[in-house]
Design an enzyme around this catalytic site. Sequence first.
Site, short mmCIF file in Angstrom:
data_model
loop_
_atom_site.label_atom_id
_atom_site.label_comp_id
_atom_site.label_asym_id
_atom_site.label_seq_id
_atom_site.Cartn_x
_atom_site.Cartn_y
_atom_site.Cartn_z
N ARG A 229 -95.09 -28.61 -49.19
CA ARG A 229 -94.61 -29.21 -50.37
C ARG A 229 -94.64 -30.55 -50.56
O ARG A 229 -95.19 -31.20 -49.51
CB ARG A 229 -92.94 -28.75 -50.07
CG ARG A 229 -92.25 -29.62 -48.69
CD ARG A 229 -91.15 -28.85 -48.56
NE ARG A 229 -89.99 -29.25 -49.57
CZ ARG A 229 -89.17 -28.33 -50.17
NH1 ARG A 229 -89.46 -27.02 -50.10
NH2 ARG A 229 -88.31 -28.69 -51.28
N GLU B 185 -85.01 -21.59 -58.79
CA GLU B 185 -83.57 -21.06 -58.85
C GLU B 185 -82.80 -21.94 -59.89
O GLU B 185 -82.80 -23.39 -59.76
CB GLU B 185 -83.01 -21.14 -57.56
CG GLU B 185 -81.56 -20.56 -57.37
CD GLU B 185 -81.03 -20.74 -56.04
OE1 GLU B 185 -81.69 -21.04 -55.03
OE2 GLU B 185 -79.73 -20.51 -56.01
N LYS C 14 -82.73 -30.71 -54.03
CA LYS C 14 -81.75 -30.32 -55.15
C LYS C 14 -80.48 -30.94 -54.45
O LYS C 14 -79.80 -31.25 -55.32
CB LYS C 14 -81.74 -29.06 -55.47
CG LYS C 14 -82.94 -28.76 -56.44
CD LYS C 14 -82.72 -27.15 -57.07
CE LYS C 14 -83.93 -26.47 -57.10
NZ LYS C 14 -83.59 -25.02 -57.30
P1 ATP Z 1 -84.48 -27.34 -52.92
O1 ATP Z 1 -85.02 -27.01 -51.43
O2 ATP Z 1 -84.78 -28.78 -53.20
O3 ATP Z 1 -83.20 -26.92 -53.49
P2 ATP Z 1 -86.27 -25.33 -53.83
O4 ATP Z 1 -87.57 -25.09 -53.18
O5 ATP Z 1 -85.08 -24.29 -53.37
O6 ATP Z 1 -85.82 -26.75 -53.78
P3 ATP Z 1 -86.50 -23.66 -56.07
O7 ATP Z 1 -86.04 -23.63 -57.27
O8 ATP Z 1 -86.31 -22.63 -55.14
O9 ATP Z 1 -86.29 -25.05 -55.18
O10 ATP Z 1 -88.17 -23.89 -56.32
C1 ATP Z 1 -89.02 -23.38 -57.33
C2 ATP Z 1 -90.43 -23.33 -56.75
O11 ATP Z 1 -90.74 -24.88 -56.45
C3 ATP Z 1 -90.60 -22.74 -55.39
O12 ATP Z 1 -91.70 -21.94 -55.36
C4 ATP Z 1 -90.61 -24.14 -54.58
O13 ATP Z 1 -91.54 -23.55 -53.55
C5 ATP Z 1 -91.28 -25.04 -55.51
N1 ATP Z 1 -90.81 -26.29 -54.90
C6 ATP Z 1 -89.51 -26.96 -54.44
N2 ATP Z 1 -89.84 -28.14 -54.01
C7 ATP Z 1 -91.19 -28.34 -53.93
C8 ATP Z 1 -91.95 -29.54 -53.58
N3 ATP Z 1 -91.35 -30.62 -52.75
N4 ATP Z 1 -93.13 -29.39 -53.21
C9 ATP Z 1 -93.75 -28.42 -53.91
N5 ATP Z 1 -93.03 -27.17 -54.41
C10 ATP Z 1 -91.75 -27.15 -54.42
MG MG Z 2 -85.72 -22.14 -53.38
#
Ligand code: ATP
Ligand code: MG
Length: 591
Positions: A293, A68, A303
């Site tokens: 994760r 995102e 984020k």
């Molecule tokens: P946050 O919760 O920090 O805002 P997010 O998961 O919402 O992070 P996205 O931009 O939606 O952020 O993530 C893009 C991809 O990266 C998704 O498929 C998500 O599952 C993966 N991802 C994000 N954080 C992690 C992590 N700590 N470990 C593994 N994969 C991750």
């Molecule tokens: Mg997400």
Amino acid sequence: MERIMAPETKSTVPSPAAPAAGSPSPSSNATAAESANKPGVDFIRARIMEDNATGRYGGKVHTRFPPEPNGYLHLGHAKSICLNFGVANEFNGLCNLRFDDTNPTKEEQEYVDSIREDVHWLGGDWQDREFYASNYFEQLYEYAEQLIKMGKAYVDDLSAEEIREHRGTLTEPGRESPWRNRSVEENLDLFRRMRAGEFADGERVLRAKINMASPNLVMRDPTIYRIRHAEHHRTGNDWCIYPMYDFTHCLSDSIEGITHSLCTLEFVNNRELYDWVLETLGVYHPQQIEFARLNLTYTVLSKRKLIQLVKEGHVQGWDDPRMPTLSGLRRRGVPPEALREFCSRIGLARADSTVEYSMLEFCVREHLNAHAARVMAVLDPIKVVIENYPEGQVEEFDMPFHPEDESYGSRKVPFSREIYVERDDFRLDPPKKYHRLAPGVEVRLRYAYFITCREAVLDENGNVTELRCVYDPESRGGQSPDGRKVKGTIHWVSGAHALPAEVRLYEQLFSVENPNAAPEGQSFLDYINPQSLTVVEGLLEPALAELAVGRKVQFERLGYFCKDKDSTAERPVFNRTATLRDTWAKLEKKG
Ligand code: ATP
Ligand code: MG
């Protein structure tokens, strides 16, 4: 929770849970049983091999990385990037970059640009497949109308608050909304008027009509569209209703022909909804698979928290070298190869675990040890006058850039009567086993000469300001002229030729292992390490004037450093990427 630790020494190679990047692809003809039992194959790859063996997706593998664009990518995303692009590579498949941009109020072009740069840097190649969920808004809208026509979605007038109250709990079923049984015609009419902008934000939503008594809360008539009168970074003011993640994601996967939709564990409960939407609409149906994760000690990988660090000025920006963002790591000097190796070593699991930060440093050192040129720099200089070296004389020593790899070539390093050495390489009163400079002790100046300290000059406070030494002209090149042993070798920089530089020494941004676990009334910000950045004035050998920004070198005996973008022609700036393992410091501590 499991702990993943760095190997103690270089000789113990941990067994990676996943095949290393670049390892041969698993055979696609392996039977399901064979592959599932294959050592070193993680559960996702085993699953894909099984699907390939049964022909489920015609042997095709197509993944996507779906960020995102509401922040910069961090180490957690690196895990997902390496997994999605890695799996596609290994199985001769494809991986798309898809921006999951359904929230107009939090997304920005700046984030899109940084994400593209970071994914590329890490080695992800999406070719021409750069997609945006917002490209599918029209199609998604039609799918929503289709659900309404099937009697599977309805417009609800309850407020967000009321919807929450109606949802029930894990132990109690939810209550149906009074608007749940509107006619198809009324729903269609209202939904169209939602799109046309007749209603205010939050006045109405579109919900899937599933089951308010489902044991899975996600299935209790989830909201799939909401009203947001806001400008979108790509679609401008075309829309004032926006689809929710659970509705958008599965359909985007379906539209793009994704085979395996890999996501993190927190979406386990959402899989039922993922499947419901695709099944109900009768469209192409990818398989969602969840993995744990990445959690890492001494850092935050959220984020929201990273945005706070940047916006509140706790760090100097998204690419501050202390940040766990990919741009921060890049600026710090972490090579993408080291990050890929890290992601491969931590492997994939179905249960949450925490990886020790030292694991990342181990991978960084391992790569830079093999790939960084060696140079000399003194970061805490103390002046050495070599009394018997002729005044005004300068000679040059040819020094290899890499002791184990001739292809790195060599450079000339000037030597003169006044040089600088590291303050820490001298002790007035040396402990046992201290083989560096001390009064009366002889050491080797790296590649140059043996010198013996004759006298230390002290100021009125007892601080050493200068060392008076003599050298042995017969030891030129650092060779012993008569077989006498000199145990210590120290690095140095010629005073007249030294290049002053700003050197930024980094430590962990947080002083506790888990800054996320702040007790009530405190926050992760309370754990920011006040010593996370120390700036020193260093002296570099002159060859470093030519180095390009972003280049990484080893300052002999000090660590790995990367030239920073803040450098000017007059004043280079270097970031410490990682220290070397300092065996002496360990010995001294034990002492
Ligand atoms: P946050 O919760 O920090 O805002 P997010 O998961 O919402 O992070 P996205 O931009 O939606 O952020 O993530 C893009 C991809 O990266 C998704 O498929 C998500 O599952 C993966 N991802 C994000 N954080 C992690 C992590 N700590 N470990 C593994 N994969 C991750
Ligand atoms: Mg997400």
